[in-house]
Write a protein that holds these residues in place. Structure first.
Motif, PDB file in Angstrom:
ATOM      1  N   TYR A 103     -59.044 -35.607 -27.883  1.00 19.46           N
ATOM      2  CA  TYR A 103     -57.818 -36.077 -28.414  1.00 19.46           C
ATOM      3  C   TYR A 103     -57.053 -35.087 -29.451  1.00 19.46           C
ATOM      4  CZ  TYR A 103     -54.205 -38.177 -31.025  1.00 19.46           C
ATOM      5  OH  TYR A 103     -52.899 -38.414 -31.518  1.00 19.46           O
ATOM      6  N   THR A 104     -55.766 -34.616 -28.714  1.00 23.03           N
ATOM      7  CA  THR A 104     -55.252 -33.428 -29.407  1.00 23.03           C
ATOM      8  C   THR A 104     -53.800 -33.913 -29.614  1.00 23.03           C
ATOM      9  OG1 THR A 104     -54.870 -32.434 -27.479  1.00 23.03           O
ATOM     10  CG2 THR A 104     -56.717 -31.954 -28.867  1.00 23.03           C
ATOM     11  N   SER A 105     -53.382 -35.113 -30.056  1.00 19.30           N
ATOM     12  CA  SER A 105     -52.122 -35.462 -30.056  1.00 19.30           C
ATOM     13  C   SER A 105     -51.201 -36.039 -29.135  1.00 19.30           C
ATOM     14  CB  SER A 105     -51.468 -34.611 -31.321  1.00 19.30           C
ATOM     15  OG  SER A 105     -51.036 -33.558 -30.587  1.00 19.30           O
ATOM     16  N   ALA A 106     -51.654 -35.818 -27.823  1.00 20.76           N
ATOM     17  CA  ALA A 106     -51.054 -36.106 -26.746  1.00 20.76           C
ATOM     18  C   ALA A 106     -51.186 -37.667 -26.513  1.00 20.76           C
ATOM     19  CB  ALA A 106     -51.286 -35.196 -25.465  1.00 20.76           C
ATOM     20  N   ALA A 107     -51.555 -37.848 -25.076  1.00 21.20           N
ATOM     21  CA  ALA A 107     -51.848 -39.528 -25.130  1.00 21.20           C
ATOM     22  C   ALA A 107     -53.036 -40.053 -26.049  1.00 21.20           C
ATOM     23  CB  ALA A 107     -52.255 -39.605 -23.540  1.00 21.20           C
ATOM     24  N   THR A 108     -52.921 -41.331 -26.360  1.00 23.43           N
ATOM     25  CA  THR A 108     -53.772 -41.885 -27.278  1.00 23.43           C
ATOM     26  C   THR A 108     -55.355 -42.262 -26.291  1.00 23.43           C
ATOM     27  OG1 THR A 108     -52.604 -44.071 -27.111  1.00 23.43           O
ATOM     28  CG2 THR A 108     -52.030 -42.448 -28.841  1.00 23.43           C
ATOM     29  N   LEU A 109     -54.983 -42.577 -25.219  1.00 20.31           N
ATOM     30  CA  LEU A 109     -55.991 -42.869 -24.232  1.00 20.31           C
ATOM     31  C   LEU A 109     -56.435 -41.700 -23.642  1.00 20.31           C
ATOM     32  CD1 LEU A 109     -58.054 -45.068 -23.377  1.00 20.31           C
ATOM     33  CD2 LEU A 109     -56.326 -45.548 -21.499  1.00 20.31           C
ATOM     34  N   VAL A 110     -57.812 -41.456 -23.823  1.00 21.85           N
ATOM     35  CA  VAL A 110     -58.185 -40.135 -23.382  1.00 21.85           C
ATOM     36  C   VAL A 110     -59.392 -40.307 -22.334  1.00 21.85           C
ATOM     37  CG1 VAL A 110     -59.191 -37.955 -23.936  1.00 21.85           C
ATOM     38  CG2 VAL A 110     -57.740 -38.889 -25.505  1.00 21.85           C
ATOM     39  N   LYS A 111     -59.285 -39.781 -21.122  1.00 18.93           N
ATOM     40  CA  LYS A 111     -60.469 -39.712 -20.114  1.00 18.93           C
ATOM     41  C   LYS A 111     -61.270 -38.562 -20.307  1.00 18.93           C
ATOM     42  CE  LYS A 111     -57.754 -43.009 -17.398  1.00 18.93           C
ATOM     43  NZ  LYS A 111     -58.574 -44.189 -17.549  1.00 18.93           N
ATOM     44  N   GLY A 112     -62.409 -38.657 -20.146  1.00 20.84           N
ATOM     45  CA  GLY A 112     -63.285 -37.822 -20.121  1.00 20.84           C
ATOM     46  C   GLY A 112     -64.177 -37.664 -19.033  1.00 20.84           C
ATOM     47  N   ILE A 113     -65.499 -36.745 -19.106  1.00 21.45           N
ATOM     48  CA  ILE A 113     -66.208 -36.662 -17.828  1.00 21.45           C
ATOM     49  C   ILE A 113     -67.252 -37.902 -17.696  1.00 21.45           C
ATOM     50  CG2 ILE A 113     -66.147 -34.188 -17.834  1.00 21.45           C
ATOM     51  CD1 ILE A 113     -69.009 -34.215 -19.271  1.00 21.45           C
ATOM     52  N   ASN A 114     -67.658 -38.182 -16.690  1.00 20.35           N
ATOM     53  CA  ASN A 114     -68.788 -39.048 -16.321  1.00 20.35           C
ATOM     54  C   ASN A 114     -68.130 -40.444 -16.390  1.00 20.35           C
ATOM     55  OD1 ASN A 114     -70.536 -36.948 -15.835  1.00 20.35           O
ATOM     56  ND2 ASN A 114     -71.478 -37.118 -17.666  1.00 20.35           N
ATOM     57  N   GLY A 115     -66.975 -40.795 -16.348  1.00 21.49           N
ATOM     58  CA  GLY A 115     -66.341 -42.032 -16.635  1.00 21.49           C
ATOM     59  C   GLY A 115     -66.356 -42.572 -18.033  1.00 21.49           C
ATOM     60  N   PHE A 116     -66.233 -41.735 -18.789  1.00 24.15           N
ATOM     61  CA  PHE A 116     -66.036 -42.068 -20.488  1.00 24.15           C
ATOM     62  C   PHE A 116     -64.903 -42.059 -20.729  1.00 24.15           C
ATOM     63  CE2 PHE A 116     -70.212 -42.758 -22.262  1.00 24.15           C
ATOM     64  CZ  PHE A 116     -70.864 -41.940 -21.659  1.00 24.15           C
ATOM     65  N   GLU A 117     -64.182 -42.883 -21.727  1.00 25.39           N
ATOM     66  CA  GLU A 117     -63.061 -42.698 -22.200  1.00 25.39           C
ATOM     67  C   GLU A 117     -62.784 -43.180 -23.582  1.00 25.39           C
ATOM     68  OE1 GLU A 117     -60.748 -45.064 -19.228  1.00 25.39           O
ATOM     69  OE2 GLU A 117     -60.585 -46.727 -20.771  1.00 25.39           O
ATOM     70  N   ALA A 118     -61.739 -42.678 -24.398  1.00 28.13           N
ATOM     71  CA  ALA A 118     -61.799 -43.156 -25.981  1.00 28.13           C
ATOM     72  C   ALA A 118     -60.236 -43.121 -26.318  1.00 28.13           C
ATOM     73  CB  ALA A 118     -62.221 -42.163 -26.658  1.00 28.13           C
ATOM     74  N   GLU A 119     -60.088 -44.283 -27.120  1.00 22.94           N
ATOM     75  CA  GLU A 119     -58.811 -44.503 -27.517  1.00 22.94           C
ATOM     76  C   GLU A 119     -58.527 -44.213 -28.786  1.00 22.94           C
ATOM     77  OE1 GLU A 119     -57.509 -48.484 -26.633  1.00 22.94           O
ATOM     78  OE2 GLU A 119     -55.328 -47.930 -27.232  1.00 22.94           O
ATOM     79  N   PHE A 120     -57.527 -43.458 -29.312  1.00 21.69           N
ATOM     80  CA  PHE A 120     -57.273 -42.989 -30.703  1.00 21.69           C
ATOM     81  C   PHE A 120     -56.155 -44.077 -31.223  1.00 21.69           C
ATOM     82  CE2 PHE A 120     -56.233 -40.441 -34.313  1.00 21.69           C
ATOM     83  CZ  PHE A 120     -54.783 -40.488 -34.459  1.00 21.69           C
ATOM     84  N   LYS A 121     -56.605 -44.599 -32.328  1.00 23.37           N
ATOM     85  CA  LYS A 121     -55.812 -45.885 -33.042  1.00 23.37           C
ATOM     86  C   LYS A 121     -55.715 -45.297 -34.493  1.00 23.37           C
ATOM     87  CE  LYS A 121     -57.189 -49.792 -30.361  1.00 23.37           C
ATOM     88  NZ  LYS A 121     -57.761 -51.016 -30.196  1.00 23.37           N
ATOM     89  N   LYS A 122     -54.431 -44.862 -34.625  1.00 21.60           N
ATOM     90  CA  LYS A 122     -54.168 -44.173 -35.897  1.00 21.60           C
ATOM     91  C   LYS A 122     -54.319 -45.350 -36.983  1.00 21.60           C
ATOM     92  CE  LYS A 122     -50.650 -41.207 -38.423  1.00 21.60           C
ATOM     93  NZ  LYS A 122     -49.525 -40.604 -38.122  1.00 21.60           N
ATOM     94  N   SER A 123     -53.399 -46.539 -36.959  1.00 18.30           N
ATOM     95  CA  SER A 123     -53.496 -47.407 -37.743  1.00 18.30           C
ATOM     96  C   SER A 123     -54.973 -47.885 -38.136  1.00 18.30           C
ATOM     97  CB  SER A 123     -52.729 -48.778 -37.034  1.00 18.30           C
ATOM     98  OG  SER A 123     -53.420 -49.197 -36.079  1.00 18.30           O
ATOM     99  N   GLU A 124     -55.827 -47.967 -37.281  1.00 16.93           N
ATOM    100  CA  GLU A 124     -57.254 -48.425 -37.643  1.00 16.93           C
ATOM    101  C   GLU A 124     -58.288 -47.218 -37.971  1.00 16.93           C
ATOM    102  OE1 GLU A 124     -56.934 -52.187 -34.250  1.00 16.93           O
ATOM    103  OE2 GLU A 124     -58.676 -50.625 -34.343  1.00 16.93           O
ATOM    104  N   THR A 125     -57.654 -45.838 -37.963  1.00 16.71           N
ATOM    105  CA  THR A 125     -58.303 -44.419 -38.039  1.00 16.71           C
ATOM    106  C   THR A 125     -59.724 -44.773 -37.197  1.00 16.71           C
ATOM    107  OG1 THR A 125     -59.423 -45.273 -40.113  1.00 16.71           O
ATOM    108  CG2 THR A 125     -57.376 -44.132 -40.218  1.00 16.71           C
TER     109      THR A 125
END
Lengths: 118, 114
Positions: A50-72
């Protein structure tokens, strides 16, 4: 200053069930966040970033992560675990260096060992 | 593309000795960082080299030193080894400029101090 807390040292799931690995971060500046995976006797492999673009980030092998600033938080998920996902996972925080084109030191969490049962 | 290569893969040293670990960065990368990963821990940042200079340093004593060569390869030197220096030492390379500046890691050197 920056720091990372991975909330679970071990996570165990059955094959085909969802995976959730939790990560909270702290940073004095706008952070860049990564998830790396380390298989036994192997180097670290980047799953996603995650580098300040979309907050939902898709990665390799079906993994994804969501950046939530309010919850750090920057939790890693996968809808359906596979046996090959068994490994140690590291959440990492860093900031862009002055000038904004490269990263300084990476700060790693303590790691979460994922076990997948058949 | 060979990726990041480190040598040796394993090393056993005696307390008080000195050790040198080597790293060749991924093709096109000009920045090298070193990390220490103790058993059961996440990697800890030692230092980063760019343009043959130490650009940033973590909380490691002066016994840990490094060098970067004109071809961007790097060495990590540790003097007066302690038992607590036993760890996996990881080298990471990246580009100082450009959009894809994430770090690529080598497989590491496993150092055992006896």
């Amino acid at each position: 200053a920056q720091s990372v807390t991975q909330l679970d040292s071990h996570v165990s799931v059955s094959e085909g069930t969802p995976v959730l690995l939790r990560c909270n971060y702290s940073s004095s500046y706008s952070p860049s966040l990564f998830w790396y995976v380390q298989h036994p006797n192997k180097g670290l492999q980047l799953l996603l970033k995650y580098t300040s673009a979309a907050t939902l980030v898709k990665g390799i092998n079906g993994f994804e992560a969501e950046f939530k600033k309010s919850e750090t938080s920057f939790h890693l998920t996968k809808p359906s675990a596979h046996m090959s996902d068994a490994a140690e996972y590291f959440c990492v925080v860093t900031v862009l260096r002055y000038g904004g084109t490269s990263y300084g030191k990476l700060t790693f969490g303590q790691g979460t060992i994922l076990t997948v049962h058949p | 593309d060979a990726g990041v290569t480190q040598s040796p893969t394993h090393l056993i040293k005696t307390r008080g000795q000195q050790v040198t670990l080597r790293c060749s960065p991924k093709s096109g990368h000009d920045t090298v960082s070193w990390y220490q990963q103790a058993l059961g821990q996440g990697p800890q940042f030692i230092f980063q080299y760019y343009e043959e200079e130490e650009r940033q340093r973590g909380n490691f004593p002066d016994r840990f030193s490094g060098h970067q060569f004109p071809n961007y390869s790097s060495e990590l030197n540790v003097n007066a080894l302690l038992l607590g220096d036993s760890a996996l030492y990881l080298c990471a390379s990246s580009k100082d400029r450009g959009s894809n500046t994430e770090a690529f890691f080598g497989q590491g050197t496993r150092l055992t101090v006896v």
